[in-house]
Design an enzyme around this catalytic site. Structure first.
Site, mmCIF file in Angstrom:
data_model
loop_
_atom_site.group_PDB
_atom_site.id
_atom_site.type_symbol
_atom_site.label_atom_id
_atom_site.label_comp_id
_atom_site.label_asym_id
_atom_site.label_seq_id
_atom_site.Cartn_x
_atom_site.Cartn_y
_atom_site.Cartn_z
ATOM 1 N N CYS A 2 -4.955 8.300 -52.389
ATOM 2 C CA CYS A 2 -6.591 9.935 -52.800
ATOM 3 C C CYS A 2 -4.706 10.701 -53.890
ATOM 4 C CB CYS A 2 -6.560 10.698 -52.481
ATOM 5 S SG CYS A 2 -7.240 9.920 -50.830
ATOM 6 N N ARG A 27 -1.300 4.440 -58.274
ATOM 7 C CA ARG A 27 -1.011 4.292 -56.317
ATOM 8 C C ARG A 27 -2.310 4.290 -55.483
ATOM 9 N NH1 ARG A 27 0.737 10.319 -56.004
ATOM 10 N NH2 ARG A 27 -0.512 11.022 -54.716
ATOM 11 N N TRP A 72 -8.469 7.132 -51.507
ATOM 12 C CA TRP A 72 -8.152 6.012 -50.968
ATOM 13 C C TRP A 72 -8.732 6.178 -49.911
ATOM 14 C CZ3 TRP A 72 -3.895 3.919 -47.902
ATOM 15 C CH2 TRP A 72 -4.358 2.848 -48.070
ATOM 16 N N ASN A 96 -6.565 15.640 -50.478
ATOM 17 C CA ASN A 96 -6.150 14.613 -50.182
ATOM 18 C C ASN A 96 -5.841 15.025 -48.605
ATOM 19 O OD1 ASN A 96 -6.114 13.322 -52.774
ATOM 20 N ND2 ASN A 96 -4.514 13.545 -53.101
ATOM 21 N N GLY A 97 -5.336 14.156 -48.004
ATOM 22 C CA GLY A 97 -4.693 14.064 -46.527
ATOM 23 C C GLY A 97 -5.684 13.610 -45.195
ATOM 24 N N GLU A 477 12.612 -9.628 -40.030
ATOM 25 C CA GLU A 477 12.639 -8.680 -41.072
ATOM 26 C C GLU A 477 14.081 -8.191 -42.375
ATOM 27 O OE1 GLU A 477 9.775 -8.076 -42.251
ATOM 28 O OE2 GLU A 477 10.324 -6.200 -43.882
ATOM 29 N N LYS A 481 13.682 -9.954 -45.765
ATOM 30 C CA LYS A 481 13.479 -8.432 -47.554
ATOM 31 C C LYS A 481 14.675 -9.313 -47.643
ATOM 32 C CE LYS A 481 10.938 -7.239 -46.563
ATOM 33 N NZ LYS A 481 9.867 -6.100 -46.340
ATOM 34 N N GLU A 484 13.557 -12.117 -50.082
ATOM 35 C CA GLU A 484 12.310 -12.174 -50.594
ATOM 36 C C GLU A 484 13.252 -11.383 -52.186
ATOM 37 O OE1 GLU A 484 10.224 -8.817 -48.101
ATOM 38 O OE2 GLU A 484 9.079 -9.758 -50.312
ATOM 39 N N HIS A 500 24.070 -22.210 -30.024
ATOM 40 C CA HIS A 500 23.107 -23.138 -29.658
ATOM 41 C C HIS A 500 23.146 -23.412 -31.199
ATOM 42 C CE1 HIS A 500 22.529 -22.311 -25.792
ATOM 43 N NE2 HIS A 500 22.237 -20.802 -25.793
ATOM 44 N N LYS A 599 2.170 -9.818 -54.465
ATOM 45 C CA LYS A 599 1.954 -8.956 -53.556
ATOM 46 C C LYS A 599 0.848 -8.772 -52.262
ATOM 47 C CE LYS A 599 2.422 -4.455 -51.034
ATOM 48 N NZ LYS A 599 3.477 -4.286 -50.355
HETATM 49 C C1 F6R Z 1 6.995 -9.860 -47.098
HETATM 50 C C2 F6R Z 1 5.468 -9.429 -47.732
HETATM 51 C C3 F6R Z 1 5.039 -10.349 -46.780
HETATM 52 C C4 F6R Z 1 3.434 -9.773 -46.401
HETATM 53 C C5 F6R Z 1 2.601 -11.125 -46.103
HETATM 54 C C6 F6R Z 1 1.289 -10.229 -45.073
HETATM 55 O O1 F6R Z 1 7.613 -7.753 -48.117
HETATM 56 O O2 F6R Z 1 5.283 -8.103 -48.022
HETATM 57 O O3 F6R Z 1 5.929 -11.885 -45.920
HETATM 58 O O4 F6R Z 1 3.890 -9.341 -45.324
HETATM 59 O O5 F6R Z 1 2.745 -11.781 -47.142
HETATM 60 O O6 F6R Z 1 1.022 -9.192 -46.030
HETATM 61 P P1 F6R Z 1 -0.039 -9.090 -45.157
HETATM 62 O O7 F6R Z 1 0.347 -7.536 -44.622
HETATM 63 O O8 F6R Z 1 -0.583 -7.663 -46.230
HETATM 64 O O9 F6R Z 1 -0.954 -9.556 -44.360
#
Ligand code: F6R
Length: 604
Positions: A2, A27, A72, A96-97, A477, A481, A484, A500, A599
């Site tokens: 928001c 945002r 949002w 907001n909040g 993870e 990270k 990617e 193994h 994204k």
């Molecule tokens: C990695 C990343 C992706 C998402 C994946 C699922 O940093 O962002 O691996 O986690 O594409 O996305 P959501 O969580 O939006 O279903």
């Protein structure tokens, strides 16, 4: 997230409010609105969708004082009715909040005859200000907010005079000082076109804009002297709060986002988790025979931690499945299974398709997601929102740790319903959960150590991340990270599995990040560290602050604060995120938009 803006001056308020709101568009938001004081009273316009949508519906509004908002959605769908401003009599508010004691205030105000038209918690703020308004808006806002528990940056306007009053607690608010005109906003980005002289408000402070005046008060209505700061950032830097990338900003937001995921959901008194959005009864939770978590990428890694938690704490057999595989795997499911899709965006095609599929088996469904009103949330019976705020960097960071928190909350909720956790244990765990934001901040304050190690190994071609038990998902993870955003090949491995096969790849050129926090598998992890050390790998351990032993076996140690054994994954996550970030930065990679990635992946 928001956004709030407010203006009092000599110019027409509407174009300024709309322009300032547009500067907050990055945002993320799903509805927008403004309230402007005209000679006929308050003119309030709002709509779902984009600001351009709102703009196209506006008549010519004449007025030099107003407030505006981009919403949002968190409580209540992203509709026009739920959009801000909310109005009570002669007063309008944008907020907001989250109001934690919303229900209590709602009941109280309703019994006094106040009508509620939206599903939002914000409406109580409008009614409270109206209840206490006797000609002094500052006094009314203070009285109203004294009744509120939760977080807010809120701006109020009243029909009676050209004045905007705004206050904050746990949600950002900044005032801008212009020439004969003044502003407020939730984010300095909104103001930079108009002024670079700003004043940041602290919790329980109020600002009043009227005519060319700007005054600050505390909650006793006493004037407060504030320091004016000059902002040197350009707009692009301001959007990122001065951080070079959204990813780094979002990593730093985790002390707040974890707090927001927890907010209003812990009752330490009885050691209970309050998830009113979960409609499964205690009886139904007891009858569950199986949980199936479906997700992709980072959300899948969060799901893997869920397996440890649901099995370890609540005693429910749990499987974690990659959405795109699960859909075509002829799953064996029935109505005693609870399916938990996890998706930050709520729009991931693979997860949505798999969710639709499981519904045909009569399973119960409960999603964990960060975005209100998305396709996924409409497909399921219940939704637990992670409340992390919008994430702009492609690599998921703050939404991942908030997914972990949501899983802890659900696991405790289920464990208590199934009488698998006594009050003492749940109380201790909830206290430790509450301490996590402070601990995350400690890690962030110590980020130079992580930066140094990232630079040291940034030329590696291959990296290994090892973890066992609860830290295994974080090893995955960490590797994801790094891959990617830095394009370095990285493998996340269950440390005991290395011998193994993959041990053949270990050499002095493959740095190993060993997640070795205290717990059940700590000693075994030390053995695995010795295995890779013996093959010449440089080992970087992530260990707890009270560990005096580990430095004997490794090349460097990054420390995290001491917490409950179950909660270390949240802390080790922040370290692996920073490690990936600084590595990618050292290599000059386009961190916020890595090649080939999006994204939200809306194709199967
Ligand atoms: C990695 C990343 C992706 C998402 C994946 C699922 O940093 O962002 O691996 O986690 O594409 O996305 P959501 O969580 O939006 O279903």
């Amino acid at each position: 997230m928001c956004g709030i803006v407010g203006y009092v001056g000599k110019k027409e308020a509407t174009p300024i409010l709309l322009d300032a709101l547009k500067r907050l568009e990055y945002r993320g938001y799903d509805s927008a609105g403004i309230a402007v004081l005209t000679d006929k009273g308050l003119s309030v316009y709002k709509t779902e969708g984009k600001i351009s949508n709102l703009e196209s519906k506006l008549p010519d509004i004449k007025g030099t004082c107003g407030i505006g908002h981009t919403r949002w959605a968190t409580q209540g769908a992203p509709t026009t009715i739920n959009a801000h401003p909310h109005v009570s009599g002669n007063i309008a508010v944008v907020h907001n909040g989250i109001i934690e004691n919303y229900q209590e205030l709602y009941d109280e105000l309703k019994s006094e005859g106040y009508e509620f038209v939206s599903e939002t918690d914000t409406e109580v703020l409008a009614h409270l200000a109206h209840r206490y308004y006797k000609g002094n808006l500052v006094a009314a806002v203070i009285e109203g907010l004294k009744k509120v528990k939760g977080s807010y940056a809120a701006a109020f306007i009243c029909e009676d005079s050209e004045q905007v009053v705004a206050a904050r607690k746990d949600s950002p608010l900044v005032a801008g000082i212009g020439n004969g005109e003044n502003f407020i906003a939730s984010d300095v980005t909104a103001l930079l076109k108009y002024t670079r002289k700003v004043v940041y408000l602290h919790d329980f402070e109020i600002v009043s804009l009227s005519g060319g005046n700007i005054e600050f008060f505390n909650f006793e209505e006493k004037p407060v002297k504030k320091k004016t700061e000059s902002i040197e950032w350009n707009i692009e830097a301001a959007e990122k709060s001065g951080y070079p990338h959204f990813m780094l900003k979002e990593i730093h937001e985790q002390a707040i986002s974890v707090h927001d995921t927890l907010m209003g959901r812990l009752s330490e008194l009885g050691g209970d988790v309050m998830l009113s959005e979960v409609t499964l009864t205690r009886e139904e939770i007891r009858e569950l025979e199986r949980i199936v978590i479906i997700a992709c990428g980072t959300s899948y890694n969060a799901g893997l931690l869920g397996k440890y938690l649901f099995e370890g704490l609540a005693g429910i057999h749990t499987d974690v499945e990659i959405s795109s595989e699960f859909r075509y795997a002829n799953p064996v499911l029935d109505e005693t299974t609870l399916v938990i899709p996890i998706s930050q965006s709520g729009e991931t095609a693979d997860t949505i398709a798999a969710t639709k599929e499981v519904k045909t088996y009569g399973c119960r469904t409960l999603a964990i997601t960060n975005v209100v009103g998305t396709t996924l949330s409409r497909e399921v019976e219940n939704v637990v929102y992670t409340m992390a705020g919008p994430e702009i960097g492609v690599a998921a960071t703050k939404t991942f740790t908030s997914q972990l928190i949501a899983l802890y909350l659900l696991a405790v909720h289920f464990a208590k319903a199934r009488k698998r956790m006594d009050v003492d244990r749940s109380k201790r765990l909830l206290v430790s959960l509450k301490q996590l934001p402070g601990m995350i901040q400690q890690i962030l304050n110590n980020k130079e150590t992580i930066l140094k190690q990232a630079k040291r190994f940034s030329n590696a071609r291959d990296y290994f991340f090892l973890g066992r038990s609860l830290n295994f998902p974080i090893a995955l993870e960490g590797a994801l990270k790094l891959k990617e955003i830095s394009y370095i090949h990285a493998e996340g491995y269950a440390a005991g599995e290395l011998k193994h096969g993959p041990l053949a790849l270990i050499s002095k050129d493959t740095p190993v990040v060993a997640l070795a926090t205290r717990g059940l598998t700590y000693d075994k992890m030390l053995n695995n560290i010795k295995e890779v050390k013996a093959r010449g790998s440089p080992v970087l351990a992530i260990a707890s602050m009270d560990d005096t032993e580990i430095s004997k076996y490794v090349d460097a140690v990054i420390r995290v604060p001491v917490t409950d054994e179950l909660l270390y994954p949240v802390l080790t996550s922040v370290v692996v995120q920073l490690l990936a970030y600084y590595t990618a930065d050292a290599l000059g990679c386009p961190i916020d938009k890595p090649r080939n990635l999006a994204k939200s992946v809306t194709v199967e």
